[in-house]
Each structure stands twice: as C-alpha cells, then as structure tokens.
Design a protein around this motif. Structure first.
Motif, short mmCIF file in Angstrom:
data_model
loop_
_atom_site.label_atom_id
_atom_site.label_comp_id
_atom_site.label_asym_id
_atom_site.label_seq_id
_atom_site.Cartn_x
_atom_site.Cartn_y
_atom_site.Cartn_z
N SER A 318 24.78 6.22 79.33
CA SER A 318 24.75 7.38 78.45
C SER A 318 26.15 7.93 78.22
CB SER A 318 23.86 8.47 79.06
OG SER A 318 23.77 9.58 78.21
N LEU A 319 26.46 8.22 76.96
CA LEU A 319 27.71 8.86 76.57
C LEU A 319 27.37 10.13 75.80
CD1 LEU A 319 29.72 5.75 75.27
CD2 LEU A 319 29.86 6.80 77.53
N THR A 320 28.06 11.23 76.08
CA THR A 320 27.80 12.51 75.41
C THR A 320 28.74 12.70 74.23
OG1 THR A 320 27.04 13.49 77.47
CG2 THR A 320 27.62 15.00 75.70
N VAL A 321 28.16 13.07 73.09
CA VAL A 321 28.92 13.36 71.87
C VAL A 321 28.83 14.87 71.58
CG1 VAL A 321 29.17 12.91 69.41
CG2 VAL A 321 28.37 11.09 70.95
N TYR A 322 29.98 15.46 71.34
CA TYR A 322 30.04 16.89 70.97
C TYR A 322 30.45 17.00 69.50
CZ TYR A 322 30.09 17.55 76.03
OH TYR A 322 29.78 17.53 77.36
N ALA A 323 29.88 18.02 68.83
CA ALA A 323 30.29 18.34 67.46
C ALA A 323 30.54 19.84 67.37
CB ALA A 323 29.21 17.91 66.47
N THR A 324 31.67 20.19 66.76
CA THR A 324 32.04 21.61 66.63
C THR A 324 32.31 21.94 65.17
OG1 THR A 324 33.04 21.66 68.83
CG2 THR A 324 33.70 23.39 67.29
N ALA A 325 31.64 22.99 64.67
CA ALA A 325 31.90 23.51 63.32
C ALA A 325 32.76 24.76 63.45
CB ALA A 325 30.59 23.84 62.62
N PRO A 326 34.02 24.71 63.03
CA PRO A 326 34.93 25.86 63.21
C PRO A 326 34.43 27.13 62.52
CG PRO A 326 36.16 23.89 62.64
CD PRO A 326 34.72 23.56 62.44
N SER A 327 33.77 26.97 61.37
CA SER A 327 33.34 28.15 60.61
C SER A 327 31.98 27.88 59.98
CB SER A 327 34.35 28.48 59.51
OG SER A 327 33.86 29.51 58.67
N ALA A 328 31.20 28.97 59.80
CA ALA A 328 29.91 28.88 59.11
C ALA A 328 29.90 29.76 57.86
CB ALA A 328 28.79 29.30 60.06
N ASN A 329 31.05 30.13 57.39
CA ASN A 329 31.17 31.02 56.24
C ASN A 329 31.01 30.22 54.94
OD1 ASN A 329 31.58 33.35 54.76
ND2 ASN A 329 33.83 33.22 54.88
N TYR A 330 29.76 29.75 54.71
CA TYR A 330 29.45 28.97 53.52
C TYR A 330 28.10 29.39 52.97
CZ TYR A 330 33.31 26.10 55.16
OH TYR A 330 34.55 25.68 55.57
#
Length: 345
Positions: A318-330
């Motif tokens: 198992s390998l863990t993948v992270y995702a980050t959204a810097p902003s949600a101003n959309y």
C-alpha cells in the motif's frame, strides 16, 4: 554281428528324428527394449498473474522380440514397461515436485494421465509410488526378430498463484529408471512390472522441466475525495491508497500523471455544470499537507524521479497518495480530475 549294427543305427536315427520334433521352450524367445526418450517439459515464461499452466510431453520407446521361428514357438510377447521417476534436481520432495533457481523454488507436478489424477512416481518413493506404465504387444517374426515402436504421452502442471517466486529461470533435471516384465504367449500381459515370468532389461532416460519467471506488476487505486468545502477553505487535503503488487524482489517506481500532463503532479479539476469554465488547482504529494513532497510522473523503469520507489514481495503493498487544493474560491460546483497511475518496472 553286422545285423546287430544295423539295428543300432536305426535306433539312433529314430532318436534324432524324435528330438527334432520336440517343441522348444518359450524362453527361446527374448524381449529387449531400448532406452526410452523423454521430451523436455517447458512451461515457458510466467509471472504471478499467470494462472495454472498445463502442458504435455511424450515418451518414445522401442521394444524387440528376438528368436528363431518365434511365430511357431511364442507368437506374441506381452510386455509391461515401467518408468520409475525420481524427484529431480529442483528439490527432494515428490508431491509437489519443485523447479529450482538458486534457493528459490516453483511447485509443479508430472502426471501419467490427462486428468492429472495419477502422479508419475516411483515404487521407491512413498509419496508417489506409481510409475508410468506402458503395455506393448509384439507379434513374433517368422525368422529372427520383430520391433515395435511407439510414443506415450505424459502431462505436466504448474499451479498458478505462486506470487512469492522471484525473477529467474527455474529448472529440474529428472531421471526415469526402466523396469518391467513380459510373457511369451497369446494371453494377457503381466499385471505389473514385476509379475511376469521374464524380467525386462533395465534402462534409463533423462529430461529437464523448466519455467522462467518474469517481472510483473498490478496496481489498483482508490479515489481521493476532498469533500464538500466552503469557498473560503484553503489548503484542503485528503488522501487514499494505491495497492501495488509486483514480482518478489523486483524494484518498481510509481508515477502520478494528472490529466493536464503536468509531470510535477500539479493538476486541475474541472466542474460538471454547463458553462462553468473554472479550473481548481491541486497538488499531488507523497506526504501530507501543502508542504508535502510533490508526487509527479518523471519515474522510469530504473529511476524514481519525483515518484515513489518500492520493491515487490509478490504481495500487495500500500502507498498513500495525498491531494491538496490551495484554494476553494471558485464557482460552486462538483470538481474532479482523472489521475493516471504509472508503475514502472
């Protein structure tokens, strides 16, 4: 005196004539079989994703009945020839047999029948006591000898699911020792290799069983859901796992490619509503948070690049993948992107 000599000569002549008329015993005939030839068993190239493999081989044999006026004395030779098979050089066990590559092994087995229910074994091996038996009927020749040749199949199976076998060439050299017996009559053949009144000459044959394990990898991925967030949210992070299964001891390098082709793992998510052209940026990483280590797609078959490296065990890792959204101003909408997982090996 001379009359007495004539009677003696007549008596001798009669004895000679009677002697010619006596039948010769069946042992005047004899049977010999040449060393058989056995084809090599080649399973070919396999990996841990390969299912059970079934292949077949053949045994070539030749037996000769020899004797003067054999057709009159013993019109048929009934032969039972048995091939007693050893365990092979791949390992000391007989069920299952083993192919060897250094200290690593693959399991396989040899069978005398097409349904793979009768293991080809030896009377000297308790685990597989039944040798492969070949019955031969030889019609005797009028003058000297008659030879019968033939080919008898055998069968081999390499079970699937042997996930922990490392890359390599696996083989085993096997030896079959011939035993047998025969009768000289028109009746039934012996019931076994040792039950006939006459023993068959001993012989032997050798052959090789082999398989080559190659590298393989399988990957499954789970979606990373950032969830419902307000437009004011910053550095929203979520994670999920990849499952990578590669051949035991095989190195692998995993790259992540967003749909925009960015090799640094910086992608954009598109909305689903008509007319919404907003694109929400996100960053893939191998460690959490906005300062996590970027996970991109420069990995190759021999270098990790900006991906993740691993070494196969034959089992899922198992390998863990992270995702980050810097902003949600959309624009409010549901946004997503497709990321391709590339496993290089």
């Amino acid at each position: 005196m001379s009359h007495h000599r004539q009677r003696m000569l007549l008596l001798i002549l009669m004895l000679l004539i009677v002697g010619l008329g006596l039948p010769r015993p069946a042992e005047a005939q004899s049977v010999s079989c040449a060393n058989p030839t056995i084809s090599n068993v080649q399973f070919g190239t396999v990996d841990f994703t390969t299912g059970t493999l079934n292949v077949s081989g053949s045994i070539g044999w030749s037996c000769t009945s020899t004797g003067i006026l054999g057709v009159l004395l013993s019109p048929q030779a009934n032969v039972v020839m048995c091939l007693n098979l050893n365990t092979g050089t791949g390992g000391t066990q007989a069920n299952p047999r083993l192919l060897g590559s250094g200290s690593n092994t693959l399991q396989y087995q040899l069978y005398a029948n097409a349904t793979n229910t009768q293991i080809w074994g030896s009377t000297s091996t308790p685990a597989t006591p039944i040798p492969l038996s070949i019955s031969v009927a030889i019609q005797a020749g009028v003058i000297l000898s008659t030879t019968v040749t033939g080919s008898t199949p055998f069968y081999a199976q390499l079970p699937g699911g042997q996930t922990t076998a490392p890359v390599g060439t696996y083989n085993s050299a096997l030896s079959a020792t011939v035993s047998g017996s025969y009768t000289m009559s028109t009746g039934t053949p012996p019931s076994s290799c040792t039950s006939g009144p006459n023993s068959l000459n001993a012989g032997s044959a050798t052959f090789v069983a082999s398989a080559t394990v190659q590298k393989a990898c399988v990957v499954t991925a789970n979606n990373v859901a950032l969830g419902a967030v307000p437009s004011t949210a910053v550095n929203t992070t979520a994670s999920n796992s990849l499952s990578v299964t590669c051949t035991n001891s095989a190195p692998y390098f995993v790259g992540l490619a967003p749909s925009n082709g960015n090799t640094a793992g910086a992608g954009v998510m598109k909305g689903t509503r008509g007319g919404n052209t907003d694109l929400v940026p996100y960053q893939l990483s191998s460690t959490p948070g906005p300062s996590g280590t970027p996970w991109g797609n420069t990995a190759a078959s021999t270098t990790v690049g900006n991906g993740k490296a691993g070494r196969g065990s034959g089992l899922a890792q198992s390998l863990t993948v992270y995702a980050t959204a810097p902003s949600a101003n959309y624009t409010p909408d549901s946004y997503s992107d497709t990321v391709t997982v590339n496993v290089n090996y």
